[in-house]
Design a protein around this motif. Structure first.
Motif, short mmCIF file in Angstrom:
data_model
loop_
_atom_site.label_atom_id
_atom_site.label_comp_id
_atom_site.label_asym_id
_atom_site.label_seq_id
_atom_site.Cartn_x
_atom_site.Cartn_y
_atom_site.Cartn_z
N TRP A 47 0.74 -1.22 0.15
CA TRP A 47 -0.12 0.04 -0.14
C TRP A 47 0.86 1.39 0.00
N ARG A 48 0.66 2.06 -0.96
CA ARG A 48 1.53 3.34 -1.29
C ARG A 48 1.17 4.43 -0.75
N GLY A 49 -0.29 4.50 -0.68
CA GLY A 49 -1.04 5.88 -0.44
C GLY A 49 -0.90 6.83 -1.48
N PHE A 50 -1.64 8.21 -1.31
CA PHE A 50 -1.99 8.93 -2.39
C PHE A 50 -0.40 9.40 -2.79
N GLU A 51 0.02 9.68 -4.24
CA GLU A 51 1.05 10.26 -4.59
C GLU A 51 0.59 11.69 -5.61
N PRO A 52 0.92 12.45 -4.81
CA PRO A 52 0.62 13.87 -5.59
C PRO A 52 1.55 14.63 -6.39
N ASP A 53 2.79 14.12 -6.56
CA ASP A 53 3.77 14.44 -7.45
C ASP A 53 3.76 13.52 -8.63
N ARG A 54 3.52 14.26 -9.88
CA ARG A 54 3.32 13.68 -11.34
C ARG A 54 4.55 12.92 -11.45
N GLU A 55 5.64 13.63 -11.36
CA GLU A 55 6.96 12.98 -11.59
C GLU A 55 7.20 11.67 -11.08
N ARG A 56 7.11 11.51 -9.78
CA ARG A 56 7.00 10.69 -8.71
C ARG A 56 5.97 9.60 -9.12
N LEU A 57 4.94 9.87 -9.52
CA LEU A 57 4.15 8.87 -10.09
C LEU A 57 4.35 8.03 -11.38
N ALA A 58 5.04 9.06 -12.48
CA ALA A 58 5.66 8.52 -13.58
C ALA A 58 6.49 7.61 -13.13
N ASP A 59 7.39 7.92 -12.20
CA ASP A 59 8.51 6.88 -11.88
C ASP A 59 8.09 5.62 -11.19
N LEU A 60 6.93 5.68 -10.35
CA LEU A 60 6.30 4.13 -9.97
C LEU A 60 5.71 3.45 -11.19
N LEU A 61 5.07 4.12 -11.98
CA LEU A 61 4.33 3.43 -13.31
C LEU A 61 5.62 3.01 -14.30
N GLY A 62 6.55 3.78 -14.23
CA GLY A 62 7.69 3.04 -14.82
C GLY A 62 8.27 1.93 -14.30
N ALA A 63 8.33 1.52 -13.09
CA ALA A 63 8.77 0.63 -12.47
C ALA A 63 8.13 -0.43 -12.37
N ALA A 64 6.88 -0.62 -12.98
CA ALA A 64 5.88 -1.42 -12.78
C ALA A 64 5.92 -2.47 -14.07
N ASP A 65 5.42 -3.56 -14.07
CA ASP A 65 5.41 -4.51 -15.20
C ASP A 65 3.88 -4.45 -15.75
N LEU A 66 2.86 -4.15 -15.21
CA LEU A 66 1.52 -4.24 -15.39
C LEU A 66 0.70 -3.33 -14.68
N TYR A 67 -0.27 -2.80 -15.36
CA TYR A 67 -1.40 -1.72 -14.83
C TYR A 67 -2.74 -2.34 -14.44
N VAL A 68 -3.13 -2.29 -13.63
CA VAL A 68 -4.51 -2.79 -13.26
C VAL A 68 -5.46 -1.87 -13.10
N ALA A 69 -6.38 -2.05 -14.00
CA ALA A 69 -7.82 -0.90 -13.89
C ALA A 69 -8.98 -1.80 -13.87
N PRO A 70 -9.55 -2.24 -12.55
CA PRO A 70 -10.63 -2.96 -12.34
C PRO A 70 -11.89 -2.34 -12.66
N CYS A 71 -12.01 -1.05 -12.76
CA CYS A 71 -13.50 -0.28 -12.69
C CYS A 71 -14.08 -0.35 -14.18
N PRO A 72 -15.29 -0.97 -13.98
CA PRO A 72 -16.15 -1.41 -15.41
C PRO A 72 -16.93 -0.02 -15.81
N ILE A 73 -16.84 0.98 -14.89
CA ILE A 73 -17.70 2.17 -15.42
C ILE A 73 -16.98 3.25 -15.61
N GLU A 74 -15.53 3.31 -15.65
CA GLU A 74 -14.89 4.33 -16.45
C GLU A 74 -15.21 4.59 -17.75
N THR A 75 -15.30 6.07 -18.16
CA THR A 75 -15.74 6.43 -19.27
C THR A 75 -14.55 6.84 -20.16
#
Length: 188
Positions: free
Chosen positions: A70-98
């Protein structure tokens, strides 16, 4: 190199790493992924990182089993980009995203996406070929899709996703489409 640095800084384990970024609320259906995760971890050794906060966080934490960080909310966009860049897969389970901006950002970061099979994210996954979907609410299908992705050629899928994001959602492309729509409306 940068991904390895971020993983060390975050103290994330080696091995496959999935990430979810978003508001932790019931309608996002993260509970489906959390219930599927023990089987995903058993079959792939993957860790799930949850980045965000929200009204369902405590309930999600109580129900979570296995390697879930559990990482908590990340307000820093550059840091968030780093987190995404360090992962292998993104999980988006919401079926109602427009639209699914977070999932599009993941595709642009070169991450394949695991998504519920309805809504705007599912459309992007299908159009990009960079991920997999499962029927909303189906824990077993979610686990099977995650396992299939985590054992696939993730870098190749990531390149497909990045290419899709660049071709269809880069600022010049998006602005051209918006201005073309305005011209059509004004021409009437």
């Amino acid at each position: 190199h940068r991904a390895a640095q971020v993983r060390r800084r975050e103290r994330w384990p080696d091995g496959p790493l999935a990430i979810h970024v978003g508001r932790l609320a019931g309608e996002k259906e993260l509970d489906v992924v959390l219930r599927a995760w023990p089987e995903v971890e058993r079959r792939t050794g993957a860790t799930l990182v949850v980045v965000g906060a929200g009204p369902s966080e405590q309930r999600y934490r109580r129900m979570a089993r296995g390697r879930i960080l559990w990482r908590g909310f990340e307000p820093d966009r550059e840091r968030l980009a780093d987190l995404l860049g360090a992962a292998d897969l993104y999980v988006a389970p919401c079926p109602i995203e427009t639209f699914g901006l977070a999932a599009l950002e993941a595709l642009a970061s070169g991450l394949p996406v695991l998504s519920a099979g309805e809504g705007g994210v599912a459309e992007k996954v299908a159009a990009s070929g960079a991920g997999a979907t499962y029927p909303p609410g189906d824990v077993a299908a979610c686990a099977a899709a995650a396992i299939a992705l985590l054992t696939a050629d993730l870098p190749a899928l990531g390149r497909l996703g990045r290419g899709f994001a660049e071709r269809h959602h880069a600022w010049p492309v998006a602005l051209d489409a918006i201005f073309a729509a305005y011209h059509r409306v004004l021409a009437r």
